[in-house]
Design an enzyme around this catalytic site. Sequence first.
Site, short mmCIF file in Angstrom:
data_model
loop_
_atom_site.label_atom_id
_atom_site.label_comp_id
_atom_site.label_asym_id
_atom_site.label_seq_id
_atom_site.Cartn_x
_atom_site.Cartn_y
_atom_site.Cartn_z
N CYS A 1 -5.30 5.28 5.66
CA CYS A 1 -5.09 4.00 4.97
C CYS A 1 -6.40 3.30 4.67
CB CYS A 1 -4.21 3.09 5.82
SG CYS A 1 -3.88 1.55 4.94
N CYS B 1 3.09 -0.34 4.32
CA CYS B 1 1.83 0.39 4.19
C CYS B 1 2.20 1.87 4.27
CB CYS B 1 0.90 -0.01 5.32
SG CYS B 1 -0.80 0.43 5.02
N CYS C 1 -5.67 -0.99 5.99
CA CYS C 1 -5.97 -1.20 7.41
C CYS C 1 -7.02 -0.16 7.75
CB CYS C 1 -4.72 -1.07 8.26
SG CYS C 1 -3.51 0.11 7.66
N HIS D 1 -6.64 3.55 12.08
CA HIS D 1 -6.48 4.95 12.46
C HIS D 1 -7.76 5.48 13.10
CE1 HIS D 1 -2.50 5.37 10.75
NE2 HIS D 1 -2.91 4.60 9.76
N SER E 1 4.45 1.88 9.70
CA SER E 1 5.42 1.95 8.61
C SER E 1 6.41 3.10 8.79
CB SER E 1 4.72 2.04 7.26
OG SER E 1 4.06 0.82 6.99
N CYS F 1 0.47 5.77 5.11
CA CYS F 1 0.48 6.24 6.48
C CYS F 1 1.62 7.24 6.72
CB CYS F 1 0.63 5.06 7.42
SG CYS F 1 -0.69 3.86 7.25
N GLU G 1 0.86 -1.16 0.00
CA GLU G 1 0.00 0.00 0.00
C GLU G 1 0.91 1.22 0.00
OE1 GLU G 1 -2.14 3.27 0.64
OE2 GLU G 1 -0.61 2.61 2.02
N ARG H 1 0.07 -4.02 11.03
CA ARG H 1 1.48 -3.77 10.72
C ARG H 1 2.30 -3.31 11.90
NH1 ARG H 1 -1.86 -3.40 7.00
NH2 ARG H 1 -1.47 -4.16 4.90
#
Lengths: 372, 568
Positions: free
Chosen positions: B60, B547, B63, B67, B503, B550, B13, B480
Amino acid sequence: MSDRESWFTDELERRGVSRRDFLGFCTVMASALALPASLSAAIAKAIQQTDKPVLVWLEFQDCCGNTESFLRAARPTVADIILDTLSVDYHETIMAAAGVQAHETLKKVVGDKRGQYLAVVEGSIPTGDGGAYCTIGGRSALEIAREVCGNAAATIAMGTCAAYGGLPAAAPNPTGAVGVADAVPGIKNLVNFPACPANAENITALLVHYLTFKNWPPLDEYQRPLFAYGKLIHDNCERRAHYDAGQYVEAWGDEGHRTGYCLYKMGCKGPVTSQNCPRVRWNEGTNWPIGCGHPCVGCAEPDFWDKMTPFYQHLQGPPILGPGYTVDRVGVAASVGIAAAFATHGVISYVKRSRQLPQEEPKPEAKKGDTV
Amino acid sequence: MTHIVVDPVTRIEGHLRIEAEVDGGKVRDAWSSSTMFRGIELILKGRDPRDAWVFTQRICGVCTTVHAIASIRAVENAIGAAPPPNARLLRNLIIAMQCVQDHVVHFYHLHALDWVDIVSALSADPTKTSSLAESISDWPLSSTKYFAGVRDRIKGFVDRGQLGPFANAYWGHSAYKLPPEANLLAVAHYLEALEWQREVIKVHAILGGKNPHLQSFLVGGMATPVDPDKQASLNADTLAQVRSLINKAHDFVARVYIPDVLAVASFYKDWAGYGAGPGHFLVYGEYPEDDGQRPALFLPSGVIRNKDLSKVERLDAALITEQVTHSWYEYAGGDQVGLHPFAGETKPSYTGPKPPFERLDTAAKYSWLKSPRYDGLPMEVGPLSRMLVAYASGHARVKEVVGGVLQKLGVGPEALFSTLGRVAARAIETLILAEKQVEWLDQLAGNMARHDLRTHDNSKWDPNSWPAEASGVGLHEAPRGALGHWVHIRNGSIANYQCIVPSTWNAGPRDAAGHRGPYEEALLGTPVADPAKPIEILRTIHSFDPCLACGVHVLDGRRREIARVRLS
């Protein structure tokens, strides 16, 4: 029977899909696109005979939400689309190639299939700081968008970010983010497909329409297909009867909330949002936000991050209505109230546009200038 | 010395660029760069804190819950809202299903093609694939006819000459080790997992209105009404649907994902020797099991340093800082110091090459990610960190499953600190969470049976009930890894908002002291057979499940003393 049809029939048999099932699917697609059922035979023929058109899916200032939504597609499934229906030659989230090899693939499509491929853009395109806010392979999103979309047969701006700039373009828009129409001036055959994210059922319906008719379905003046954006959420909402009867949720988790009363007073933006959520719902019709007790946030509308917030502040609408109100009287009160609310936010023209949307189901003929 | 650039790193991502120097068939040095910035925290400034989760959720779309949860927790922490038990259970179910679905999608759709050669699958004998499948699992889709059908479908696809997303990859690369029948098995499960993920994520639609981007979170609880007897609420019927989907999720994980990971890993045991990160692991902990101020957590928090599994340190979030020495931002006090997120600044300041460019100046600033540090050290976050901390903390079920996997693969615990260890840890975690979900569902059903229908704490909904100044932190274990949101609220509006995302921890660049970020460190020593086709680099990078969207930061230059971090 042509080789192509023979191949297709074999393929269906191999996968245990009867001819009858397939035609049933085409009828469902016709229905999803608000087309007469009589066209299902034409859809069947077109799907069987078409060569696999090439699709490239670009991601810029995105969150991948539209890709994830696409992965939830059920009619047809994403495996059906990728293996049988379209040649998805470039899609960074799913493609096997990376780096140099990924570039080569994109370059080949733009070079060999100029004017023939379909481009999908997910995410907004930043214009600030010389394009430095989004680069891929050292090239700016702006440069890639202009090259790839500028040479495509048609482009879908998938999701609110690609259509209108979306979240990155919300005030104060620190990166100068814009949607595809602003990033690629004079772009031809653009369809805006907003919502955050776009609904999987709508995505596949749009792709099937394109494969079938080689053009886009009828669009409104914001370049949105009427089959998905032709009606207000409020007009098809399962809680509309409670609105009309003056039955509102007053507090989260109260008796009215559990009973399914209208969420208008909790901030619902359904009355000013055009989208077919109440009909197609989400995840194969499993549910949708209002069905789960949360107000609509208006995610399919331009600039919703600024115009629909605060999300939990209700539109200035009707006062608490008694059971004596008729539907017509409530409707008038609601329109006046909503207009007042939007006048407060300085977006009166926006509401006018909502009201101008055609009330009738769209016709299958593409409008002038929409053909691909 | 060959300089390699992989950009875009695909099957992730977001936008990630890896530059690496290869010498003698191995990576000698590496740089990780995030090449996209959106400025979401800046956009949040001045807005209603109760709206923040809707904005941050869009950090994101993969996921798609994480958040939202972190934001809700941060605001609740600031204003003192106390969500009732049903809201906690609904959130646990939503978070766990996010993790289970996301991990499976990662393995089959984002990572498997680094290990599985699709082209080789075309020459598989379906009878042998059937035998292989039946030797590792009792999953019913295992007949010769079934695998012949899959092979023929792929063959038909290839014969049409349009390979679509599978074109121009590294097929036939010498680093692929699976025999054709194992490749065919994996391809079949790639397709099955596509169907499975679409189905099981309906739990999110039932409990959260839709997926992606669920829409039923609220500061103070959940919007999802619960009432066993009402059609418009989570009721007896929809609880039964959730139960059935949870069982379906567990079934696939236990009978397909776990056997596949073990089967694939058994051909790639050399990857237990590559891909170690910095050796420091950070976990915030997750899944509150009660409603106290410091609830017991199903997966524990903690810090492990220098791969020392004999000692798990207590987490102290006050030791977290972010640096911008090599990031395209400026700090008012100079770019050599680290700032705690409550004092965080983000002023974007691009100093990289003007696009289009060939190379980044890696001696200077080279990424849109900052460099988070814990007590001055880079930390790896994610499933491996979580399983290590749980294992070292004595978590019974984690110890049992980790032990079983190590024994099956015939490797020792040191194999965990590797690319292969990350793949295995993700699978282990998926199984444990898939098992656990039904417990939370039973607790929720039990509450509903006792007519406890509370899902929201209304007492703090009105901003007039809030103090003029408030600050809070929301910590979460995303698929993650460790995710934190820090919010400062003044007069009912957001004055400052900072996120440190998994990330950023893993993919961030070097810091002022010259420590590499975890991706950069993990790539050292990775073998690269053909620098023009660096599949081995993808293997290690993908093992972290990048990802990158983010990678957003922001905020004002204000610096102030703010309440000490409270860990919930």
